[in-house]
Design a protein around this motif. Structure first.
Motif: not given
Ligand code: 5GP
Length: 198
Positions: A35, A70, A101, A79-80, A39, A51, A99, A16
């Motif tokens: 987002s 969301e 999950e 994550y949101g 983390r 982020y 982008e 993604k």
């Molecule tokens: P990472 O920690 O690798 O950056 O992201 C982990 C997962 O969180 C990925 O699958 C990414 O698509 C998802 N993610 C990133 N931002 C958001 C968000 O705002 N909302 C949701 N529901 N998932 C997110």
């Protein structure tokens, strides 16, 4: 015309993030929603671009204050999508890309039925496993969990507006961009018809 909310989702390891980056590079008419996450920041990431990094407490406050379009807990972190920026862009006629999950995508589908949801499929489960192993971020136990989650997520795929296989990256990016452009042009046409003087 209002902008369109596009959502790119799919199981962990389908690419993604990579697909999203390429889409944004090649299509300057779509805006990425940044987002919020609880983390920690990783090397090479930028606050406010990759982020918005906030504490868990702050994230929970944002949920309680109704600021999230969301959100999901993934790998123990929140994550949101902050609502405000997305709504502002859509209202001003810009197309927006999220982008996220699949748990978050399911919330967007309910709250925003006019959103266009794109599900990225891996070419095979073996390839999905290999991608998770080779990026080296998760333990073998965590990889097993993600593959298990991927099975549930795949069962949701036909609730999305379209499904695109990420086998060859370039083909996949082209298909995503084609889909975005087609939907944009269709909605523009409908808007023009509705506004035509007769
Ligand atoms: P990472 O920690 O690798 O950056 O992201 C982990 C997962 O969180 C990925 O699958 C990414 O698509 C998802 N993610 C990133 N931002 C958001 C968000 O705002 N909302 C949701 N529901 N998932 C997110």
């Amino acid at each position: 015309m209002k902008g369109i909310l596009f959502v790119l989702s799919g199981p962990s390891g389908t690419g993604k993030g990579t697909v999203c980056k390429e889409v944004l590079k090649r299509n300057k008419n779509i805006f990425l929603s940044v987002s919020a996450t609880s983390r920690p920041i990783r090397d090479g990431e930028t606050e406010g671009e990759t982020y918005y990094y906030v504490s868990k407490e702050k994230f929970i406050d944002m949920i309680d204050n109704g600021e999230m379009l969301e959100y999901a807990v993934f790998n123990g972190n929140y994550y949101g999508t902050p609502k405000h920026a997305v709504y502002k862009l859509i209202e001003s006629g810009r197309d927006v890309l999220l982008e996220i999950e699949p748990q978050g995508a399911a919330q967007v589908r309910k709250l925003f039925p006019e959103a266009e949801l794109i599900f990225l499929l891996p070419p095979s489960m073996i390839e999905l496993k290999q991608r998770l192993v080779s990026r080296g971020r998760e333990s073998m136990d965590e990889i097993k969990n993600r593959l298990k989650a991927a099975r549930w997520e795949l069962l949701q795929a036909d609730k999305y507006n379209t499904q695109i296989i990420n086998d060859d990256l370039d083909d996949c990016v082209r298909s995503v961009i084609d889909y975005i452009n087609t939907k944009h042009n269709q909605r523009q046409k409908i808007d023009d018809l509705l506004n035509e003087e007769i």
